[in-house]
Design a protein around this motif. Structure first.
Motif, PDB file in Angstrom:
ATOM      1  N   LYS A  42      21.062 134.662  51.238  1.00  0.00           N
ATOM      2  CA  LYS A  42      19.838 134.755  50.600  1.00  0.00           C
ATOM      3  C   LYS A  42      19.465 133.821  49.823  1.00  0.00           C
ATOM      4  O   LYS A  42      18.266 133.315  49.602  1.00  0.00           O
ATOM      5  CB  LYS A  42      19.775 136.283  49.992  1.00  0.00           C
ATOM      6  N   GLU A  43      20.257 133.340  48.750  1.00  0.00           N
ATOM      7  CA  GLU A  43      20.098 132.328  47.995  1.00  0.00           C
ATOM      8  C   GLU A  43      19.912 131.025  48.614  1.00  0.00           C
ATOM      9  O   GLU A  43      18.815 130.147  48.253  1.00  0.00           O
ATOM     10  CB  GLU A  43      21.401 132.295  47.250  1.00  0.00           C
ATOM     11  N   PHE A  94      14.009 124.568  50.761  1.00  0.00           N
ATOM     12  CA  PHE A  94      13.222 123.449  50.499  1.00  0.00           C
ATOM     13  C   PHE A  94      14.125 122.424  49.812  1.00  0.00           C
ATOM     14  O   PHE A  94      14.235 121.248  50.160  1.00  0.00           O
ATOM     15  CB  PHE A  94      11.833 123.741  50.040  1.00  0.00           C
ATOM     16  N   LEU A  95      14.754 122.955  48.903  1.00  0.00           N
ATOM     17  CA  LEU A  95      15.343 122.350  47.912  1.00  0.00           C
ATOM     18  C   LEU A  95      16.880 121.781  48.638  1.00  0.00           C
ATOM     19  O   LEU A  95      17.229 120.505  48.726  1.00  0.00           O
ATOM     20  CB  LEU A  95      16.170 122.705  46.654  1.00  0.00           C
ATOM     21  N   TYR A  96      17.218 122.398  49.503  1.00  0.00           N
ATOM     22  CA  TYR A  96      18.442 122.101  50.478  1.00  0.00           C
ATOM     23  C   TYR A  96      17.996 121.082  51.330  1.00  0.00           C
ATOM     24  O   TYR A  96      18.935 120.225  51.708  1.00  0.00           O
ATOM     25  CB  TYR A  96      19.157 123.071  50.941  1.00  0.00           C
ATOM     26  N   LEU A  97      16.721 121.192  51.929  1.00  0.00           N
ATOM     27  CA  LEU A  97      16.044 120.210  52.836  1.00  0.00           C
ATOM     28  C   LEU A  97      16.074 118.915  52.181  1.00  0.00           C
ATOM     29  O   LEU A  97      16.157 117.931  52.907  1.00  0.00           O
ATOM     30  CB  LEU A  97      14.795 120.690  53.345  1.00  0.00           C
ATOM     31  N   LEU A  98      15.816 118.678  50.981  1.00  0.00           N
ATOM     32  CA  LEU A  98      15.561 117.526  50.208  1.00  0.00           C
ATOM     33  C   LEU A  98      17.012 116.768  50.279  1.00  0.00           C
ATOM     34  O   LEU A  98      17.011 115.464  49.935  1.00  0.00           O
ATOM     35  CB  LEU A  98      15.094 117.752  48.726  1.00  0.00           C
ATOM     36  N   VAL A 139      20.091 112.377  51.655  1.00  0.00           N
ATOM     37  CA  VAL A 139      21.191 112.060  50.769  1.00  0.00           C
ATOM     38  C   VAL A 139      22.588 112.107  51.605  1.00  0.00           C
ATOM     39  O   VAL A 139      23.473 111.463  51.810  1.00  0.00           O
ATOM     40  CB  VAL A 139      21.284 112.620  49.354  1.00  0.00           C
ATOM     41  N   ALA A 140      22.794 113.635  52.101  1.00  0.00           N
ATOM     42  CA  ALA A 140      23.772 113.853  53.149  1.00  0.00           C
ATOM     43  C   ALA A 140      23.935 112.837  53.959  1.00  0.00           C
ATOM     44  O   ALA A 140      25.111 112.259  54.654  1.00  0.00           O
ATOM     45  CB  ALA A 140      23.714 115.336  53.600  1.00  0.00           C
TER      46      ALA A 140
END
Length: 320
Positions: A25-26, A32-36, A40-41
């Motif tokens: 859920k988190e 969208f932050l994880y997509l950013l 970088v990854a």
């Protein structure tokens, strides 16, 4: 006992399911932050982790015509050759000494500059000083090296002109084995010290202003406030940057050394990065210099893990 165990097992499994559900859920809430993070990854995977496959040539007699997988396997032969070479110990000594000088003389400078800038109360003057201190960071070492060579020239350099005006003999800064490390560290401070204040100033901005007020009430002067409030407030930042600096003890960098070195000071200016360039790229000894690079990375890993543990043992927050 079996009955109690049977009762505890479903409860623990339910807690694990709840934790996993809360985690997903988190992640979905901050998707969208994880997509950013994806670019970088991808960068790290492509340019940092994927090239590590090439480290295998440290255990081979690599030939360009046969490629990585076709070159013959030689085991630890390259490492034996490396550790039996006098040149290896020379470049290792020079690398460690220059990094030690940097740790002792250059590492505290951004802290001191940040403390001084933090005490400036005239905003336009503070911003002007910061901009002037940041500028050298954005100049390449090739350009900056040319400026340093021109300034320190024994015949036409401004520094030696001033020395001669006071009746002193000109100094061959870049051709003397004593003055070359001094010039190296000094030029590094000139270029990076101002830019290095950014993190410390950001850490100082988070210090609670009421602590300064309490210190004033207790009769602390400005120096006492800096010692008992400002420096403890940025202690965690200093610790993290110290860990990173020690992790770079095996790597001086290439551009600065290459721009300032010359044959007269090879005995003090030849470091691992320039040695890898001349032997690995120029002389095509790929396996030999890859073995050196692998050794360099291993020692750096040991140093950064060790210092991180020491910092955490002292009560500070480490990198992990």
């Amino acid at each position: 006992m079996n009955r109690q165990a049977s009762l505890k097992t479903p409860i623990s499994s339910k807690n694990e399911v709840k934790q996993k559900s809360a985690l997903w859920k988190e992640i979905f809430r901050n998707r969208f932050l994880y997509l950013l993070l994806l670019p970088v990854a991808a960068y790290l995977v492509l340019f940092k982790y994927a090239p590590m496959v090439g480290e295998i040539i440290a255990f081979k007699n690599y030939r360009l015509s046969e490629g990585i997988w076709g070159s013959p396997w030689v085991g630890f032969e390259q490492f034996e050759k490396l550790f039996s070479s006098k040149e290896f110990y020379l470049v290792l000594k020079n690398t460690l000494l220059l990094n030690l000088y940097h740790l002792v003389f250059a590492f505290p400078v951004p802290i001191i500059l940040a403390v001084l800038l933090n005490e400036v109360r005239v905003e336009w003057y503070k911003r002007t000083l910061q901009n002037l201190l940041y500028i050298p960071h954005f100049i390449s070492w090739i350009v900056l090296g040319s400026i340093i060579i021109a300034l320190l020239s024994p015949s036409t350099g401004f520094v030696n002109y001033v020395l001669q005006a006071f009746g002193l003999e000109p100094i061959y800064f870049l051709a003397d084995k004593f003055w070359w490390p001094v010039t190296f560290i000094g030029s590094g401070i000139w270029k990076e010290a101002g830019f290095g204040t950014i993190l410390y100033l950001a850490a100082m901005a988070s210090v609670d202003p009421t602590l300064y007020e309490a210190a004033k009430i207790d009769g602390a002067n400005k120096l006492r406030q800096i010692w008992h409030v400002t420096l403890p407030g940025i202690r965690s930042t200093i610790a993290i940057l110290l860990i990173l600096q020690v992790g770079r003890m095996m790597d001086v960098g290439f551009e600065q050394v290459y721009a300032l070195r010359n044959p007269a000071v090879t005995s003090v200016a030849e470091v691992i990065s320039t040695f890898v360039y001349t032997r690995g790229i120029v002389n095509l000894q790929y396996s030999y210099t890859t073995a050196l690079g692998l050794f360099q990375s291993l020692i750096a890993l040991i140093l950064i893990v060790s210092v991180n543990r020491i910092i955490k043992a002292l009560g500070e927050r480490g990198l992990w």
